[in-house]
Structures are given as C-alpha cells and as structure tokens.
Design an enzyme around this catalytic site. Structure first.
Site, short mmCIF file in Angstrom:
data_model
loop_
_atom_site.label_atom_id
_atom_site.label_comp_id
_atom_site.label_asym_id
_atom_site.label_seq_id
_atom_site.Cartn_x
_atom_site.Cartn_y
_atom_site.Cartn_z
N ARG A 2 0.82 -1.20 0.00
CA ARG A 2 0.00 0.00 0.00
C ARG A 2 0.87 1.27 0.00
NH1 ARG A 2 -2.98 2.13 5.46
NH2 ARG A 2 -4.22 3.70 4.41
N TYR A 4 3.97 4.84 3.16
CA TYR A 4 4.02 3.95 4.34
C TYR A 4 5.27 3.08 4.40
CZ TYR A 4 -0.81 5.41 4.94
OH TYR A 4 -1.94 6.18 5.14
N ALA A 64 -8.01 4.73 8.78
CA ALA A 64 -8.98 5.73 8.32
C ALA A 64 -10.10 5.98 9.33
CB ALA A 64 -9.56 5.30 6.97
N GLU A 67 -2.67 6.41 21.03
CA GLU A 67 -2.98 6.45 19.59
C GLU A 67 -1.68 6.54 18.81
OE1 GLU A 67 -4.97 10.13 18.65
OE2 GLU A 67 -5.47 9.52 16.59
N HIS A 126 0.04 6.68 14.79
CA HIS A 126 -0.06 6.76 13.32
C HIS A 126 1.34 6.69 12.74
CE1 HIS A 126 -4.24 7.68 13.58
NE2 HIS A 126 -3.96 8.53 14.54
N ARG A 170 -0.84 15.90 6.26
CA ARG A 170 -1.35 15.24 5.05
C ARG A 170 -2.66 15.90 4.61
NH1 ARG A 170 -1.29 8.97 5.67
NH2 ARG A 170 -1.77 9.20 3.45
C1 DQA Z 1 -2.73 6.12 9.34
C2 DQA Z 1 -3.19 7.47 8.80
C3 DQA Z 1 -4.62 7.41 8.32
O1 DQA Z 1 -5.04 8.69 7.84
C4 DQA Z 1 -4.77 6.41 7.21
O2 DQA Z 1 -6.12 6.29 6.80
C5 DQA Z 1 -4.20 5.08 7.56
C6 DQA Z 1 -2.95 5.02 8.32
C7 DQA Z 1 -1.24 6.11 9.70
O3 DQA Z 1 -0.82 5.16 10.37
O4 DQA Z 1 -0.50 7.02 9.32
O5 DQA Z 1 -4.70 4.06 7.12
O6 DQA Z 1 -3.46 5.83 10.52
#
Ligand code: DQA
Length: 143
Positions: free
Chosen positions: A17, A22, A77, A98, A100, A107
């Site tokens: 992906r 990522y 998401a 949390e 990310h 972004r």
């Molecule tokens: C995410 C950021 C989100 O906006 C996105 O939809 C993801 C991954 C991240 O790990 O950066 O799927 O959570």
C-alpha cells in the site's frame, strides 16, 4: 502487563500500500518488531488487525472484559470518523495510546482531525514503526 495493540483497515497491506508514504516493510515485519520490543520490555503484546469497524469495537470490548492494562490503537482511516470506536474506547478504564505511522497533521485536510486524540493518554504520529515502540515505552514507564 498485557497490552492490546489494534490496527485498523488496510494496515494489513503495508509494504504494498502506497510504499512512498508507508514504506516497504510489511505487516508481518511490524508484528515481528512489536513482539521484539514488547519482549524486551517484559510486556505481553496481543497484536490484532481488522478491516471491519465492528470487529475493532469487539476487540476493544475484549480488552475491557479480559482486563488488559492498556490499548495501543492505530485506527487507520477510522481515526477520522469512527464514533463507534471512540465510544468503545471510552468504556475502558486503562490508558489508550494512539499511533499513526505518518504525520496526519501534515497530510490531506480530512486526516488532520482525529476523533479519538482527546480521549487518549498520548498520540504518536509520523514516526513509522518506531511509533509503536514509543507507545510500548509509555506503558513500560508505568510499570
Ligand atoms: C494512518 C493514517 C490514516 O489517515 C490512514 O487512513 C491510515 C494510516 C497512519 O498510520 O499514518 O490508514 O493511521
């Protein structure tokens, strides 16, 4: 100490992906690294992933029922609009961190808002896989 680590939709497709965003490492690599870090810290990490909102909600219920000491969640998401996941996290009486992989504040406009940040003990963003290590360290420091 046992911590549940939850990953939301499309994170199972890491490596495939949008690698330019990522990275090239895949979901198994992430699970392996989390296991190593958790092992070194003496934390039992139960790592799960789902592409379904309801299943993530049920995992959070399980974290409550099975007395987990904390939850680390990357709702992917769902971060941006799932009140069901927010409500489920509010059931917990243990800290939630949390995570990310990317810096969601840098972004697309729609990614800038998280509906769970204000109820989390900490939000870590933009640090790639290392963000999960930092989240585990948050719990390690509580030990
Ligand atoms: C995410 C950021 C989100 O906006 C996105 O939809 C993801 C991954 C991240 O790990 O950066 O799927 O959570």
């Amino acid at each position: 100490m046992k911590i549940m680590i939850l990953n939301g939709p499309n994170l199972d497709m890491l490596g495939v992906r949008q690698p330019e965003i990522y990275g090239n490492k895949d979901y198994d690599d992430l699970c392996f690294e989390i296991d190593e870090w958790a092992g070194d810290m003496g934390i039992m990490a139960d790592v799960r992933q789902s592409n379904y909102e309801g299943e993530l909600v049920e995992f959070i219920h399980e974290a409550y029922e099975d007395n987990f000491d904390g939850v680390i969640i990357n709702p992917a998401a769902y971060t941006h609009y799932s009140y069901a996941i927010r409500d489920a996290l509010l059931i917990l009486n243990v800290p939630v961190v949390e995570v990310h992989l990317t810096d969601i504040s840098q972004r697309d406009e729609f990614r800038r808002h998280s509906v769970i940040s204000d109820i989390c003990a900490k939000t870590i963003k933009g640090k790639g896989f290392e963000g999960y290590k930092e989240a585990l360290e948050f719990f390690f420091d509580l030990l």
